[in-house]
Design a protein around this motif. Structure first.
Motif, PDB file in Angstrom:
ATOM      1  N   GLY A 268      -4.878   8.321   8.335  1.00 22.89           N
ATOM      2  CA  GLY A 268      -5.993   7.581   8.213  1.00 22.89           C
ATOM      3  C   GLY A 268      -6.554   7.168   6.984  1.00 22.89           C
ATOM      4  O   GLY A 268      -6.052   7.557   5.857  1.00 22.89           O
TER       5      GLY A 268
ATOM      6  N   VAL B 276       0.859   2.587   5.889  1.00 19.18           N
ATOM      7  CA  VAL B 276       1.558   3.871   5.920  1.00 19.18           C
ATOM      8  C   VAL B 276       1.812   4.283   7.270  1.00 19.18           C
ATOM      9  O   VAL B 276       2.897   4.705   7.751  1.00 19.18           O
TER      10      VAL B 276
ATOM     11  N   SER C 186      -5.783   4.612  17.226  1.00 24.59           N
ATOM     12  CA  SER C 186      -6.670   3.841  16.632  1.00 24.59           C
ATOM     13  C   SER C 186      -8.165   4.020  17.409  1.00 24.59           C
ATOM     14  O   SER C 186      -8.092   4.536  18.027  1.00 24.59           O
ATOM     15  N   ARG C 187      -9.078   3.439  16.494  1.00 28.96           N
ATOM     16  CA  ARG C 187     -10.570   3.493  17.416  1.00 28.96           C
ATOM     17  C   ARG C 187     -10.737   2.540  18.110  1.00 28.96           C
ATOM     18  O   ARG C 187     -11.580   2.706  19.051  1.00 28.96           O
TER      19      ARG C 187
ATOM     20  N   ASN D  12       0.770  -1.261  -0.017  1.00 29.96           N
ATOM     21  CA  ASN D  12       0.008  -0.024  -0.064  1.00 29.96           C
ATOM     22  C   ASN D  12       0.810   1.230  -0.010  1.00 29.96           C
ATOM     23  O   ASN D  12       0.337   2.371   0.458  1.00 29.96           O
TER      24      ASN D  12
ATOM     25  N   THR E 232      -2.543   2.568  12.349  1.00 32.68           N
ATOM     26  CA  THR E 232      -2.646   1.248  12.393  1.00 32.68           C
ATOM     27  C   THR E 232      -2.509   0.672  10.819  1.00 32.68           C
ATOM     28  O   THR E 232      -2.336  -0.598  10.711  1.00 32.68           O
TER      29      THR E 232
END
Ligand SMILES: NC(=O)c1ccc[n+]([C@@H]2O[C@H](COP(=O)([O-])OP(=O)(O)OC[C@H]3O[C@@H](n4cnc5c(N)ncnc54)[C@H](OP(=O)(O)O)[C@@H]3O)[C@@H](O)[C@H]2O)c1
Length: 285
Positions: free
Chosen positions: A194, A129, A148-149, A96, A126
């Protein structure tokens, strides 16, 4: 002798982005394979290492991509385990855009001001990247947190980077604007990584911040990750803070990605992962 880049993707569809940059980086042909994992990569590696004479092997290279950083790392190991003396080709890992994007962002931040001793927060760190960027900032001497959530995701990412780079990162749960604003309360640096099109901070959460020196945002898809910044910001001063937007540092990311592809074909023994890519990014920045 044609320069052949074999693109092994851990996702079902080999990334179009990585294919295009493969050509732009100098490959004559980019051959993509999807759903590649340590169990099915062996025959593909054999085809790459056995087909050309020793001095011509540098014209064959492997690129590992896909959306899962952990799967990419496992695949890189499996590919290397298939090599033996005299029979190997150069390999690059960039799941990614993890290494090239993180390296470009962190190199631009480090080129703006020293990161050593600074408190840095990687928002939604998380993903591929964010994890790599957090590790690179820690390697530059910053004290880095990953939000992170879900606390479990942040802990998992910190553990993975500890295993890979021996860096200590702090996991933080932050699942809404208020908790993310609280997470950056003492920060000098904020890097937002994000998912595309997700806003993580509003302008009021950072514009009057007393210690914040620099912000960078990897998300180029509207709305940007840090409200009140612009994707084109290239070290722009806003409210006394240095801002790097996704396109602002993305130019370096693309140049870096292309440069790494070109270098893969210089010899058959190179492994391009975070450390080498980050060093090159700092030189190019
Ligand atoms: N500028 C460039 O050159 C460049 C190059 C490549 C990628 N990018 C961009 O860089 C960013 C990071 O890429 P990536 O592949 O690492 O990202 P990713 O894996 O898609 O997402 C990163 C994290 O975002 C969090 N997230 C997802 N949906 C969310 C939501 N609705 N609210 C809050 N958090 C959410 C998730 O964390 P939790 O589930 O743990 O909360 C996820 O792990 C993306 O925006 C991508 O488009 C930029």
């Amino acid at each position: 002798m044609k320069k052949l880049l074999f693109q092994f993707d851990t996702d079902a569809n080999p990334s179009v982005f990585d294919t295009v940059v493969g050509y732009d980086g100098g490959a004559d042909h980019v051959i993509g394979y999807g759903n590649i994992n340590p169990d099915n990569v062996g025959a593909l590696v054999d085809g790459a290492i056995f087909t050309r004479a020793p001095k011509e092997k540098k014209n064959t290279a492997i690129f590992i991509g896909g959306s899962n950083m952990d799967a990419g790392q496992q695949l890189l190991l499996a590919v290397q385990q298939h090599f033996f003396p005299g029979f190997q080709v150069s390999v690059m890992l960039d799941s990614n855009g993890s290494n090239t994007t993180a390296a470009a962002a962190v190199a631009k931040l480090a080129g703006s001001r020293s990161l050593a001793g600074k408190k840095a927060v990687v928002l939604a760190g998380t993903g591929p990247v964010g994890q790599r960027a957090a590790a690179m900032m820690a390697l530059e001497g910053a004290q880095v947190s990953i939000t992170s959530r879900h606390l479990f995701n942040a802990e998992k990412a910190c553990f993975a980077m500890k295993q890979r780079f021996n860096v200590e990162l702090t996991p933080v749960e932050a699942n809404d604007f208020e908790s993310r604003a609280a997470a950056i309360k003492d920060a000098h640096i904020v890097l937002s990584t994000g998912a595309a099109g997700v806003e993580l901070l509003k302008p009021e959460h950072w514009q009057q911040h007393p210690y914040l020196e620099m912000l960078a945002d990897a998300n180029a898809t509207p709305p940007v990750g840090i409200g009140g910044t612009d994707v084109m910001d290239k070290g722009q001063l806003r409210n006394g803070k240095i801002i790097w937007g996704a396109i602002g540092f993305g130019t370096l990311k693309l140049a870096l990605h292309r440069a790494c592809i070109a270098k893969l074909f210089e010899s058959n023994k190179q492994i391009f992962d975070a450390e080498i890519i980050f060093e090159l990014a700092k030189q190019m920045a």
